[in-house]
Write an enzyme that holds these catalytic residues in place. Sequence first.
Site, PDB file in Angstrom:
ATOM      1  N   TYR A  23       0.684  -1.131  -0.213  1.00 34.82           N
ATOM      2  CA  TYR A  23      -0.098  -0.079   0.044  1.00 34.82           C
ATOM      3  C   TYR A  23       1.057   1.325  -0.012  1.00 34.82           C
ATOM      4  O   TYR A  23       0.615   2.234  -0.924  1.00 34.82           O
ATOM      5  CB  TYR A  23      -0.987   0.138   1.165  1.00 34.82           C
ATOM      6  N   LYS A  44       0.954   4.274  -3.001  1.00 34.05           N
ATOM      7  CA  LYS A  44       0.683   5.528  -2.788  1.00 34.05           C
ATOM      8  C   LYS A  44       1.933   6.475  -2.950  1.00 34.05           C
ATOM      9  O   LYS A  44       1.877   7.779  -3.367  1.00 34.05           O
ATOM     10  CB  LYS A  44       0.070   5.841  -1.624  1.00 34.05           C
TER      11      LYS A  44
END
Length: 252
Positions: A144, A148
């Site tokens: 994740y 990002k």
Amino acid sequence: MNRVAVVTGVAQGIGRRVAEVLAEEGYALVLADIVDPVDTLAAVRAAGAEALTVVGDVASEAYVNGLADQVRERFGRVDVLVNNAGVSLLVPAEETTAAQWRRVLDVNLTGPFLLSRALDGGGGSIVNIASIAGLHGVSDRAAYNASKHGLIGLTRTLAGEWGGRGVRVNAVCPGGVRTGMDAADQASGGYTDEDIVERVPMGRFAAPDDMAQAVAFLANPARSGFVNGTALPVDGGWTADASWTSLRLRKR
């Protein structure tokens, strides 16, 4: 014709609220999600917006190209693209499988790249929903975090490449937000309410509307027409404050 916005991941949470706010501001909406966003469609139509739903996976190039064709056939142009669709993964790095890694990167980073490329019409605004996990490291979120961080890098790169032809590209970086994704992450044992509330100087979770209002600002050239390439934290001061917890809590 009203300005046209494409919003992904609209079935719930931040994406749904973004669609509702843009509908209230007079946009026509293209609602994209991997599931049929029936409730969101009803909400934006109740607000008076013309709306089209296109169901599919943003990580699929064929789906993205088909969506772009439908948008151009129906509306002729796109003024705003909000890349909100995303998936979370709370797993230690050494336990993250290659398949899990690829899926998170495909949805959270490749999808926004494909959509930005397919829908670039030589003007308008792209708003990527990144995360404070794209500005700092957060344990047990290797995939994740990487997605990002990459999305913020993509934001800045496209801002540089496309700014000269009138495309503004910015990112919103949420902190802890009350959404279905948050509930699922908490249910997995990843963190508690106190972990978030004690970390945020403003002492609360964000609401989806906090993110939607930031998106509406970045989407509107009358309000942010010279804002390009920024990664805007909407986090109640999380990334600004490096104090230890006891000191922060004494300030409340």
